[in-house]
Design a protein around this motif. Structure first.
Motif, PDB file in Angstrom:
ATOM      1  N   ASN A   1       0.910  -0.848   0.158  1.00 24.93           N
ATOM      2  CA  ASN A   1       0.215  -0.515   0.006  1.00 24.93           C
ATOM      3  C   ASN A   1       0.751   1.496   0.412  1.00 24.93           C
ATOM      4  N   GLN A   2       1.961   1.527   0.767  1.00 28.27           N
ATOM      5  CA  GLN A   2       3.030   2.194   1.097  1.00 28.27           C
ATOM      6  C   GLN A   2       2.898   2.539  -0.205  1.00 28.27           C
ATOM      7  N   TRP A   3       4.189   1.703  -0.897  1.00 28.58           N
ATOM      8  CA  TRP A   3       4.355   1.525  -2.454  1.00 28.58           C
ATOM      9  C   TRP A   3       4.027   1.839  -3.535  1.00 28.58           C
ATOM     10  N   THR A   4       2.847   1.456  -3.167  1.00 28.73           N
ATOM     11  CA  THR A   4       1.972   1.998  -4.290  1.00 28.73           C
ATOM     12  C   THR A   4       1.299   3.742  -4.372  1.00 28.73           C
ATOM     13  N   THR A   5       1.161   3.658  -3.228  1.00 28.22           N
ATOM     14  CA  THR A   5       1.085   5.014  -3.199  1.00 28.22           C
ATOM     15  C   THR A   5       1.692   6.231  -3.868  1.00 28.22           C
ATOM     16  N   SER A   6       3.706   5.461  -3.382  1.00 31.44           N
ATOM     17  CA  SER A   6       4.172   6.218  -3.487  1.00 31.44           C
ATOM     18  C   SER A   6       4.297   6.294  -4.879  1.00 31.44           C
TER      19      SER A   6
ATOM     20  N   PRO B   1      -1.118  21.385 -19.958  1.00 32.04           N
ATOM     21  CA  PRO B   1      -2.526  21.590 -19.849  1.00 32.04           C
ATOM     22  C   PRO B   1      -3.514  19.967 -19.962  1.00 32.04           C
ATOM     23  N   PHE B   2      -3.237  19.293 -19.223  1.00 31.52           N
ATOM     24  CA  PHE B   2      -3.512  17.658 -18.530  1.00 31.52           C
ATOM     25  C   PHE B   2      -3.532  17.954 -17.372  1.00 31.52           C
ATOM     26  N   LYS B   3      -5.003  16.579 -17.433  1.00 32.01           N
ATOM     27  CA  LYS B   3      -5.317  16.283 -16.343  1.00 32.01           C
ATOM     28  C   LYS B   3      -5.144  14.755 -16.261  1.00 32.01           C
ATOM     29  N   TYR B   4      -3.841  14.317 -15.227  1.00 35.65           N
ATOM     30  CA  TYR B   4      -3.289  13.134 -14.844  1.00 35.65           C
ATOM     31  C   TYR B   4      -4.535  11.978 -14.215  1.00 35.65           C
ATOM     32  N   ILE B   5      -4.078  10.846 -14.479  1.00 37.34           N
ATOM     33  CA  ILE B   5      -4.723   9.268 -14.103  1.00 37.34           C
ATOM     34  C   ILE B   5      -3.681   9.048 -13.604  1.00 37.34           C
ATOM     35  N   VAL B   6      -3.076   8.392 -13.057  1.00 35.02           N
ATOM     36  CA  VAL B   6      -2.209   7.186 -12.359  1.00 35.02           C
ATOM     37  C   VAL B   6      -2.968   5.958 -11.985  1.00 35.02           C
ATOM     38  N   ASN B   7      -2.635   5.101 -12.369  1.00 37.30           N
ATOM     39  CA  ASN B   7      -2.852   4.084 -12.100  1.00 37.30           C
ATOM     40  C   ASN B   7      -1.660   2.789 -11.712  1.00 37.30           C
ATOM     41  N   CYS B   8      -1.375   2.323 -10.611  1.00 38.67           N
ATOM     42  CA  CYS B   8      -0.563   1.119 -10.225  1.00 38.67           C
ATOM     43  C   CYS B   8      -0.333  -0.010  -9.566  1.00 38.67           C
ATOM     44  N   ILE B   9       0.103  -1.404 -10.255  1.00 42.70           N
ATOM     45  CA  ILE B   9      -0.491  -2.495  -9.584  1.00 42.70           C
ATOM     46  C   ILE B   9       1.263  -3.045  -9.188  1.00 42.70           C
ATOM     47  N   ILE B  10       0.940  -3.580  -8.059  1.00 39.60           N
ATOM     48  CA  ILE B  10       1.941  -4.267  -7.925  1.00 39.60           C
ATOM     49  C   ILE B  10       1.804  -6.066  -7.061  1.00 39.60           C
TER      50      ILE B  10
ATOM     51  N   MET C   1       8.849  -9.095  -7.983  1.00 41.27           N
ATOM     52  CA  MET C   1       7.837  -8.103  -8.033  1.00 41.27           C
ATOM     53  C   MET C   1       7.677  -7.962  -9.314  1.00 41.27           C
ATOM     54  N   TYR C   2       6.063  -8.028 -10.336  1.00 43.32           N
ATOM     55  CA  TYR C   2       6.277  -6.855 -10.934  1.00 43.32           C
ATOM     56  C   TYR C   2       5.346  -5.726 -10.483  1.00 43.32           C
ATOM     57  N   VAL C   3       5.367  -4.669 -11.168  1.00 43.16           N
ATOM     58  CA  VAL C   3       5.032  -2.671 -10.765  1.00 43.16           C
ATOM     59  C   VAL C   3       4.685  -2.809 -12.732  1.00 43.16           C
ATOM     60  N   ILE C   4       3.254  -2.500 -12.445  1.00 39.69           N
ATOM     61  CA  ILE C   4       2.295  -2.250 -13.959  1.00 39.69           C
ATOM     62  C   ILE C   4       2.048  -0.173 -13.066  1.00 39.69           C
ATOM     63  N   VAL C   5       2.566   0.231 -14.539  1.00 40.00           N
ATOM     64  CA  VAL C   5       1.739   1.524 -14.006  1.00 40.00           C
ATOM     65  C   VAL C   5       1.318   2.489 -14.804  1.00 40.00           C
ATOM     66  N   SER C   6      -0.090   2.901 -15.371  1.00 35.72           N
ATOM     67  CA  SER C   6      -0.848   3.371 -16.203  1.00 35.72           C
ATOM     68  C   SER C   6      -1.059   4.691 -15.850  1.00 35.72           C
ATOM     69  N   VAL C   7      -0.582   5.641 -16.809  1.00 33.97           N
ATOM     70  CA  VAL C   7      -1.196   7.640 -16.733  1.00 33.97           C
ATOM     71  C   VAL C   7      -2.264   7.520 -17.839  1.00 33.97           C
ATOM     72  N   PHE C   8      -2.538   8.431 -17.762  1.00 27.61           N
ATOM     73  CA  PHE C   8      -3.947   8.545 -19.054  1.00 27.61           C
ATOM     74  C   PHE C   8      -3.510  10.342 -18.913  1.00 27.61           C
ATOM     75  N   GLY C   9      -2.923  11.155 -19.941  1.00 28.08           N
ATOM     76  CA  GLY C   9      -3.616  12.243 -19.619  1.00 28.08           C
ATOM     77  C   GLY C   9      -4.648  13.155 -20.715  1.00 28.08           C
ATOM     78  N   LEU C  10      -5.261  13.527 -19.656  1.00 28.35           N
ATOM     79  CA  LEU C  10      -6.652  14.245 -20.401  1.00 28.35           C
ATOM     80  C   LEU C  10      -6.303  16.183 -20.523  1.00 28.35           C
ATOM     81  N   ALA C  11      -6.531  16.506 -21.692  1.00 28.15           N
ATOM     82  CA  ALA C  11      -5.889  17.611 -21.725  1.00 28.15           C
ATOM     83  C   ALA C  11      -7.533  18.519 -21.804  1.00 28.15           C
ATOM     84  N   ILE C  12      -6.564  19.774 -20.730  1.00 24.55           N
ATOM     85  CA  ILE C  12      -7.467  20.973 -20.227  1.00 24.55           C
ATOM     86  C   ILE C  12      -7.788  21.035 -21.517  1.00 24.55           C
TER      87      ILE C  12
END
Length: 113
Positions: free
Chosen positions: A40-45, A60-69, A102-113
């Motif tokens: 939990n600490q790692w994913t949050t960090s 000029p983006f709004k970002y969504i970041v998702n992390c799976i460990i 471990m595996y770490v999968i991180v996805s970032v979505f950038g939505l233009a403002i």
């Protein structure tokens, strides 16, 4: 020429985002062994570090970041995501990173403002 420079300043550049993700994961996790109690600490960090670095780009983006460990133990993992957006202005980047435990999968979505 000015249009190109403006586009560069406002574009979602996958290579740039990928480097931010990799650097963030390396900074937070590095070669540490998997410990269930720290996930939990790692994913949050990781997501916070990514957001800090993405915001420093000043784009000029709004970002969504998702992390799976996930611990490396032979288990399978299936994920999917989809977005309804403007392909001309919005973008996404997913990075899979791994170390010995471990595996770490991180996805970032950038939505233009």
């Amino acid at each position: 020429m000015e249009d190109y420079l403006l586009e560069e300043k406002t574009a979602f550049v996958v290579e740039e985002v990928s480097k931010i993700i990799k650097d963030s994961v390396e900074t937070v996790i590095g070669e540490v062994s998997y410990k269930h109690g720290r996930v939990n600490q790692w994913t949050t960090s990781v997501v916070e570090q990514c957001l800090i670095q993405l915001s420093k780009l000043g784009k000029p983006f709004k970002y969504i970041v998702n992390c799976i460990i996930m611990q490396k133990n032979g288990a399978g993992l299936q994920t999917a995501s989809t977005c309804f957006w403007d392909n001309a202005t919005d973008g996404s980047c997913t990075v899979r990173w791994e170390n010995e435990s471990m595996y770490v999968i991180v996805s970032v979505f950038g939505l233009a403002i």
